[in-house]
Design an enzyme around this catalytic site. Sequence first.
Site, PDB file in Angstrom:
ATOM      1  N   GLN A  94       0.842  -1.197   0.000  1.00  0.00           N
ATOM      2  CA  GLN A  94       0.000   0.000   0.000  1.00  0.00           C
ATOM      3  C   GLN A  94       0.878   1.249   0.000  1.00  0.00           C
ATOM      4  OE1 GLN A  94      -2.685   0.322   3.347  1.00  0.00           O
ATOM      5  NE2 GLN A  94      -3.829   2.017   2.415  1.00  0.00           N
ATOM      6  N   HIS A 100      -8.619   1.787  -0.839  1.00  0.00           N
ATOM      7  CA  HIS A 100      -9.021   1.772  -2.248  1.00  0.00           C
ATOM      8  C   HIS A 100      -9.001   0.346  -2.766  1.00  0.00           C
ATOM      9  CE1 HIS A 100      -4.711   2.620  -1.864  1.00  0.00           C
ATOM     10  NE2 HIS A 100      -4.516   1.914  -2.954  1.00  0.00           N
ATOM     11  N   HIS A 102      -8.462  -1.788  -6.135  1.00  0.00           N
ATOM     12  CA  HIS A 102      -7.992  -1.735  -7.516  1.00  0.00           C
ATOM     13  C   HIS A 102      -8.888  -2.665  -8.335  1.00  0.00           C
ATOM     14  CE1 HIS A 102      -3.854  -0.015  -6.743  1.00  0.00           C
ATOM     15  NE2 HIS A 102      -4.074  -0.529  -5.535  1.00  0.00           N
TER      16      HIS A 102
HETATM   17  P1  5GP Z   1      -1.546   1.266  -3.575  1.00  0.00           P
HETATM   18  O1  5GP Z   1      -0.090   1.147  -3.976  1.00  0.00           O
HETATM   19  O2  5GP Z   1      -1.686   2.130  -2.346  1.00  0.00           O
HETATM   20  O3  5GP Z   1      -2.265  -0.020  -3.475  1.00  0.00           O
HETATM   21  O4  5GP Z   1      -2.242   2.012  -4.781  1.00  0.00           O
HETATM   22  C1  5GP Z   1      -2.169   3.393  -4.960  1.00  0.00           C
HETATM   23  C2  5GP Z   1      -2.506   3.662  -6.392  1.00  0.00           C
HETATM   24  O5  5GP Z   1      -2.793   5.035  -6.527  1.00  0.00           O
HETATM   25  C3  5GP Z   1      -1.358   3.358  -7.373  1.00  0.00           C
HETATM   26  O6  5GP Z   1      -1.802   2.402  -8.326  1.00  0.00           O
HETATM   27  C4  5GP Z   1      -1.042   4.708  -7.987  1.00  0.00           C
HETATM   28  O7  5GP Z   1      -0.727   4.622  -9.366  1.00  0.00           O
HETATM   29  C5  5GP Z   1      -2.331   5.490  -7.764  1.00  0.00           C
HETATM   30  N1  5GP Z   1      -2.163   6.918  -7.628  1.00  0.00           N
HETATM   31  C6  5GP Z   1      -1.206   7.562  -6.889  1.00  0.00           C
HETATM   32  N2  5GP Z   1      -1.376   8.889  -6.976  1.00  0.00           N
HETATM   33  C7  5GP Z   1      -2.454   9.094  -7.794  1.00  0.00           C
HETATM   34  C8  5GP Z   1      -3.118  10.274  -8.260  1.00  0.00           C
HETATM   35  O8  5GP Z   1      -2.759  11.403  -7.935  1.00  0.00           O
HETATM   36  N3  5GP Z   1      -4.191  10.086  -9.073  1.00  0.00           N
HETATM   37  C9  5GP Z   1      -4.608   8.846  -9.460  1.00  0.00           C
HETATM   38  N4  5GP Z   1      -5.658   8.784 -10.267  1.00  0.00           N
HETATM   39  N5  5GP Z   1      -4.019   7.713  -9.023  1.00  0.00           N
HETATM   40  C10 5GP Z   1      -2.953   7.846  -8.196  1.00  0.00           C
END
Ligand code: 5GP
Length: 114
Positions: A94, A100, A102
């Site tokens: 994360q 969130h 995906h």
């Molecule tokens: P995690 O790594 O926390 O599971 O997923 C975070 C996701 O948020 C990543 O896939 C990354 O590409 C996306 N993300 C990060 N910053 C932004 C942003 O400013 N806008 C959008 N639309 N996605 C973002």
Amino acid sequence: MTDCLFCGVAARDVPADVVFEDDLVLAFRDINPQAPTHILVIPRRHVGSAAELTPADDPLWARLLHVAQQLAIADGVAADGYRVVTNIGRDGGQTVGHLHLHLLGGRHMTWPPG
Ligand code: 5GP
Ligand code: ZN
């Protein structure tokens, strides 16, 4: 919560390609897509991760999943299958501390994930 990127998206302070919103959740396309369809589904309210959910959040969790299911249909990936995943904490991968889902689709997914 202040200084939370996805709270900023939910408040529409941070620009995003929003594909769905209702009173509980918001969905928008990932800025760095890992598949032809890569949509993030978030609660409007700040929740740090799925690890913070309580039984009182059962309707919210169900809503997040249902919206992901409906967006998979809307984006045309439901027939061939797709993946819904939520990363939790450092070892879970994360990087944004606001819950969130995906929604990933449009290509064949491998298992196990990296
Ligand atoms: P995690 O790594 O926390 O599971 O997923 C975070 C996701 O948020 C990543 O896939 C990354 O590409 C996306 N993300 C990060 N910053 C932004 C942003 O400013 N806008 C959008 N639309 N996605 C973002
Ligand atoms: Zn937040």
